[in-house]
Design an enzyme around this catalytic site. Structure first.
Site, PDB file in Angstrom:
ATOM      1  N   PHE A 130      16.645 -13.075  16.262  1.00 25.84           N
ATOM      2  CA  PHE A 130      18.323 -13.041  17.326  1.00 25.84           C
ATOM      3  C   PHE A 130      17.446 -14.003  19.351  1.00 25.84           C
ATOM      4  CE2 PHE A 130      19.806 -12.602  21.545  1.00 25.84           C
ATOM      5  CZ  PHE A 130      20.984 -13.363  21.431  1.00 25.84           C
ATOM      6  N   ASP A 179       8.848 -14.283  20.617  1.00 29.77           N
ATOM      7  CA  ASP A 179       9.765 -13.879  21.092  1.00 29.77           C
ATOM      8  C   ASP A 179       9.685 -12.091  21.484  1.00 29.77           C
ATOM      9  OD1 ASP A 179      11.868 -13.343  22.453  1.00 29.77           O
ATOM     10  OD2 ASP A 179      13.435 -14.613  21.446  1.00 29.77           O
ATOM     11  N   LYS A 193      14.207  -8.995  29.957  1.00 28.29           N
ATOM     12  CA  LYS A 193      14.942  -8.084  30.145  1.00 28.29           C
ATOM     13  C   LYS A 193      14.070  -6.940  30.715  1.00 28.29           C
ATOM     14  CE  LYS A 193      17.276  -8.191  25.917  1.00 28.29           C
ATOM     15  NZ  LYS A 193      18.441  -7.495  26.067  1.00 28.29           N
ATOM     16  N   THR A 228      16.009 -25.876  38.120  1.00 23.47           N
ATOM     17  CA  THR A 228      16.434 -25.917  39.835  1.00 23.47           C
ATOM     18  C   THR A 228      15.418 -24.523  40.184  1.00 23.47           C
ATOM     19  OG1 THR A 228      19.203 -26.243  39.790  1.00 23.47           O
ATOM     20  CG2 THR A 228      18.319 -25.251  41.510  1.00 23.47           C
TER      21      THR A 228
END
Ligand code: FES
Lengths: 436, 436
Positions: free
Chosen positions: B179, B288, B319, B343
């Site tokens: 995931f 990851d 997280k 941005t």
């Protein structure tokens, strides 16, 4: 207190900014850094840098500061002890929302919902807003195709390995010059500058021309109408062509004013026709108001200038709204939970600021103020282009969302540097051309 | 004050939660809402809901609360007037960073940089962290292919219309059960549950098997080594196959522990070999750590358990780090500014919290505490599976990142509900199976 004008002490970037740029350069790519800021000392429209230069800020953090720096109403909100917990405990909003969440949404985002929409999904930035809006359109489209039946076993197994029919060959139609973000889904619909797209794999999705209007508008009525008709025709052709290719257009995405692409406008009639074409071909119509939303055009949403009761199926936002997200019509809501989902689903501390920003906009009639000063600004641009006909042209705008074309790159760069030395912070010229 | 245990007043969701769910249902899909929370009253490991139920929270907002609710150190930070401006004026960090940004990065993210990495790019969530990490790998790979020469005219023109060679046919190799997020780029590497992927177009990228280890490990040494060797062989086969297909693997992405996919572990040797394969084939290696980073495994990064000096080319996080972002080796930095850009590029107010979280972790020796209590937890799971051999199996974990398998879905659901009624907040069973 308020500042009454720019005040320049050094060239920009000044010595302190240069020092800090060197320091940051050890950690990050600093090629895009213009200068370092003293946000404590910045106020309203004035941005103060670390060398004490005070600039009139017409750039506003890539259009993301809604009511100026250190607005007293926002500072006050921070001193309210009832708000502390909202900052310190960021929840997984989709699963465990705070008690005041429905009320906060109602008094903030729902109070400015576009016509015909009563549902909103918060997100955290423009990219996740658009990515999830696209997913909502794909899910909606596939559910229609399936006749709202349960997905087949083949759907379920193939999607896990990225294959059709579970991961279907569907597309989003976008426009040349458009900008919708830089994550891979968004980026497939972004076509404004090479620097955004080079070397990133993409989807073979259809790209229509956006009208190139001639100015002044009243002199080119017929030509501009023809140009818009040509673009609309191309849209229909592409929809048919991609359907034949086996990659149907699930949705059309467009900005009411192409911003990053160079302030390109089209008439309300163009958007009305486009909305009709979307409906005729069963595509969802997604209006991306990430850059235009929040009042800069004199209305809260730029699409309000079209004067439609049913302007869109999805309207996405971020930037000046402080939180990201998208409004959608009821039928665009995913049929099951967890299909549109992520860890945070936005950030209630940003909703808190947004509520207060909306209060200020209402209390101080800021939309009228934008309309009034936008007229003055555009009038000034008209006068300038009359005064410098070989250099300036195509003055255009809505509210304070104004632009003017400069004859060539070198002149543009010279004007930008001169304006900056006089204390006007606009985008740095380095952002404009790279690789080109 | 501290709570000394759970305290249940109603069934969950209680009447007030049900009322609020109805209210929110008018605005949003509420199918994923478990209950509404009183974050003001929540403390440490205890989550209080709007009906006054106090639960031991082992879910912690999808693993995103690093040091518990309303930690005094974080509340104190909020009352420091010097920090006000950081919350009120969110900058475009890539262009106009605040004065203290280099210092803040140095004392927070850089102070916990993975071995071999001195550069970090902040982002806002796990998805934009991974999307941009992928982009960095694609840019790096194409620059290698071009021999670091200027892109061709064909590169520049084709990329604007989503076509090769400008938008190249490159891929990221991921693992079944992995995931990495839900935006379209991330989602193409996510393969844990149907509900994430169904109906969303994707890329034809290679997917390798992740080892399925047998427990207890000491009983299946040979089988598990074989299983890992099989997966590594498959990785190499896929790299070769996708190169032949004309869609070379630019990067490999993997979690040190597959979290969303069901707490799947592999040995340090597996990761060492995988790192070697990546290097051999010229693919970047992306670890990851969005779910595993921040200390839950007893080390700040889960990959530290591999004991390598050069564990990865890219390590992404979000997280429990509160800000998103990724570390990278020098050569993975994009060659030009604005290639990795958006941005906000993160949020300094989250960095502020992270600095303080790191102070607390150090001051209170929390990593040792995690190791100590993780041992107690795992020991308890071992005892339970010994006691209920037909029902519980495969107890496993690192630090407090522990798991146990339950014999079937119905039993699992029963245990979850019983635990919840005793005041333990774990993931709702509704999240586990949909469409299946
Ligand atoms: S993609 Fe929007 S915050 Fe990360």
């Amino acid at each position: 207190f308020d500042y009454d004008g720019p005040s320049m002490k050094t060239t920009v970037p000044g010595p302190r900014s240069q020092e800090l740029t060197k320091q940051l350069g050890v950690i990050q790519n600093v090629g895009a850094v213009n200068f370092f800021c003293n946000y404590e000392e910045s106020r309203g429209n004035y941005l103060v840098d670390v060398d004490g230069n005070r600039m009139l800020d017409i750039y506003t953090q890539i259009s993301s500061i809604p009511i100026g720096y250190n607005h007293p109403a926002l500072l006050k909100l921070m001193t309210n002890p009832n708000n502390l917990s909202t900052f310190v405990n960021r929840p997984a909003l989709g699963i465990l929302p705070p008690e005041n969440f429905p009320d906060k949404l109602t008094e903030s985002l729902i109070s400015v919902a576009p016509s015909g929409m009563t549902r909103v999904q918060t997100m955290a930035c423009g990219s996740c807003s658009n990515e999830n809006a696209y997913k909502a359109m794909f899910i909606w489209y596939r559910n229609k195709e399936r006749g709202h039946k349960t997905p087949s076993d083949e759907d379920l197994s193939s999607c896990m390995i990225n294959q059709a029919p579970g991961c279907p060959d569907l597309s989003i139609l976008s426009f040349m010059g458009g900008f919708h973000g830089r994550t891979l889904g968004c980026l497939a619909t972004t076509h404004s500058k090479v620097i955004h797209k080079l070397d990133v794999p993409s989807f073979d999705w259809p790209i229509a021309p956006f009208p190139k209007l001639k100015y002044p508008l009243e002199e080119f009525t017929r030509e501009n109408a023809q140009e818009e008709a040509r673009c609309l025709e191309e849209v229909e052709d592409l929809i048919v062509k991609w359907r034949q290719k086996g990659m149907p257009v699930a949705g059309i995405v467009i900005e009411p004013i192409q911003a990053e692409g160079g302030d390109n406008h089209a008439s309300p009639d163009f958007f009305k026709q486009l909305r009709k074409i979307a409906r005729k071909h069963g595509c969802a119509f997604h209006v991306d108001e990430v850059q235009t939303g929040g009042g800069g055009t004199g209305k809260f949403w730029a699409h309000e200038h079209w004067g439609m009761d049913d302007p869109a199926d999805i309207v996405s936002f971020s930037k000046k709204l402080l939180t990201g997200g998208y409004y959608h019509k009821d039928e665009l809501q995913a049929d099951k939970p967890y299909r549109i989902f992520n860890t945070w689903m936005g950030d209630p501390s940003k909703n808190l600021f947004l509520s207060e920003v909306l209060n200020v906009i209402r209390r101080e009639n800021l939309l009228e103020e934008v309309t009034r000063s936008g007229k003055a600004l555009l009038h000034g641009l008209y006068e300038l282009q009359a005064q410098y006909p070989g250099i300036l042209s195509a003055a255009r705008g809505q509210g304070t969302f104004c632009a003017i074309d400069i004859c060539d790159d070198a002149t543009r760069d010279r004007i930008l540097v001169k304006a900056r030395d006089k204390g006007i912070k606009q985008i740095d010229r380095a952002t404009v051309h790279l690789f080109l």
